[in-house]
Design an enzyme around this catalytic site. Structure first.
Site: not given
Ligand code: COA
Length: 428
Positions: A364, A307
């Site tokens: 979720d 998140h």
């Molecule tokens: C929610 C979300 C979009 C937040 O994204 P964000 O704050 O931009 O975080 P980032 O994408 O920069 O992630 C940071 C690190 O964790 C990893 N990461 C984040 N979410 C991950 C996941 N669900 N599974 C695996 N790796 C994940 C990223 O690859 C990144 O790794 P790195 O530092 O080696 O590059 C992201 O965690 C995600 O896509 N989660 C799955 C979708 C989801 O459940 N969304 C609902 C949110 S309520």
């Protein structure tokens, strides 16, 4: 003396006020930065940018706190209903008995769609995505109420209470109608005497032969689901609502834009993605272990995990994890996807990759399993999120409409070509 922050650029120092929130959050007020220095701030994804001052919801993602109008989500989830929480989020205080009855009646009284409105649904193909239908129909619903959609702030606010109750009610009717349309089933008229959730499920699942009556466990689980989605601070869809509202657009147009923003898999679409993920893990014969490895190498993303704000357990996920177990037990379902979810959760919470990145289950992760147990089809999951989030969008629209917010208009850093000239087509 009030706190300030100094920014030094090219040898020049500029001093800016520090703003403190009521929970001790600090922000540097850089509103004059560009005028003073010619510089702007760059913050892709707005992780460090406060776009507004807001009284509605407080989140401390580091420790997993969520409060609406100061009240912890755990207390609301245990003692309030979705409609009571909606009132709290929108109006800033828990409703008195009288206010609650009045609000519930206003919501119930607005459930029916005008007859001619039904014809709009004929224009959609039966496989239209329900989020597209919902966004279009919410805006269309505003067309039937020109007094509430004038884009004149004063006039729109005069009708705010009616518009708020109407939207909380109609979002559920439109959702049910879009489902019935997709199934080729006739629409079901609302039951004005039924509680919010019961009426929704009645419009979804009743047949000519039999009125659908949810068990108390199902009604409770759905109410909890909606309650836990009621608001969540400046997320993608709520910021969209505020952005649209900041230009002066009416409530219907603004929440319709919120629905579009919610649709994506990184936001409201994640609940659908979680169940699809769990199903495909199940179908492949994996217990989740291989999937965890794939997520670590970037081959897959563990949906429902991680998140932007929570770097700890999302408190809503904790509540929903327990509720998923309860509803499945009450229905006597033994859903293998719940076992896979539990296994994924345990493995991820122990794995260094997830621990280091502070990736925990979000709202979720378990919500889809509850919806699945209730019988809501997967394509409708994000629509369920939209029904729950409506109060938050409305409250945020109201804050913009009654505040002194300027139109939202971010700057950019231009990285395109320079010094180009027009070339006639025959010379290209
Ligand atoms: C929610 C979300 C979009 C937040 O994204 P964000 O704050 O931009 O975080 P980032 O994408 O920069 O992630 C940071 C690190 O964790 C990893 N990461 C984040 N979410 C991950 C996941 N669900 N599974 C695996 N790796 C994940 C990223 O690859 C990144 O790794 P790195 O530092 O080696 O590059 C992201 O965690 C995600 O896509 N989660 C799955 C979708 C989801 O459940 N969304 C609902 C949110 S309520």
């Amino acid at each position: 003396m009030s706190e300030t922050a100094t920014i030094t650029i090219d040898g020049n120092s500029y001093e800016y006020p520090v703003i403190s929130g009521t929970e001790g959050e600090k922000a540097i007020d850089v509103r004059k930065l560009r005028a003073d220095s010619g510089y702007i701030t760059y913050d892709d994804g707005y992780g460090n940018t406060g776009s507004c001052l807001s009284d509605i919801t407080f989140i401390n993602g580091e420790v997993g706190i969520l409060r609406h109008r100061g009240i912890p989500i755990e207390e609301l989830a245990g003692q309030a209903s979705f409609l009571g929480t909606a009132f709290l989020v929108i109006y800033g205080h828990l409703p008195s008995q009288e206010e609650y009855v009045h609000f519930s009646q206003q919501v119930a009284g607005n459930a029916a769609m005008p007859d001619d409105f039904r014809h709009h649904f004929n224009g959609f193909p039966s496989d239209a995505h329900p989020m597209a239908v919902l966004s279009a129909m919410l805006n269309a619903a505003g067309c039937c109420h020109s007094e509430m959609t004038s884009n004149d702030r004063e006039q729109d606010m005069e009708h705010f209470d009616q518009a708020a109750a109407l939207l909380i009610s109609k979002v559920r009717t439109i959702a049910a109608m879009s489902y019935r349309m997709s199934q080729g089933l006739p629409f079901v008229a609302p039951r004005l005497d039924a509680p919010y959730v019961d009426d929704f499920l009645h419009m979804m699942f009743s047949t000519e032969e039999k009125d659908y009556e949810p068990t108390p466990e199902i009604a409770k689980a759905m109410d909890l689901f909606f309650l836990l989605h009621a608001d969540h601070e400046q997320n993608c869809s709520t910021s969209t609502v505020r952005m649209v509202a900041s230009g002066g657009a009416n409530l219907f147009a603004s929440v319709s834009a919120g629905v579009s923003a919610l649709w994506g898999p990184l936001h409201g679409g994640a609940n659908t993605a979680v169940v699809k993920m769990l199903q495909s893990i199940h179908d492949s014969g994996d217990d989740g272990s291989q999937f965890i490895e794939d997520a670590k190498t970037g081959k897959a993303r563990l949906m429902g995990f991680g998140h932007r704000v929570y770097k700890n357990y999302d408190p809503r996920a904790k509540i929903l994890g327990g509720a998923a177990e309860e509803i499945l037990n009450s229905l006597g379902h033994d859903d293998p996807l719940l076992d896979i979810a539990r296994h994924l959760e345990k493995a991820a919470l122990e794995d260094e990759y997830f621990v280091k990145r502070k990736l925990y289950p979000n709202v979720d992760f378990y919500s889809g399993l509850i919806l699945k147990a209730v019988g809501i089809p997967v394509e409708m999951f994000t629509v369920m999120f939209a029904i729950g989030r409506m109060p938050g969008w409305i409250a945020n629209w109201r804050e913009i409409a009654t505040g002194s917010s300027r139109i939202h208009r971010p700057r950019q850093v231009y990285t395109g070509k320079v010094d180009q000239h027009f070339v006639p087509v025959e010379e290209r």
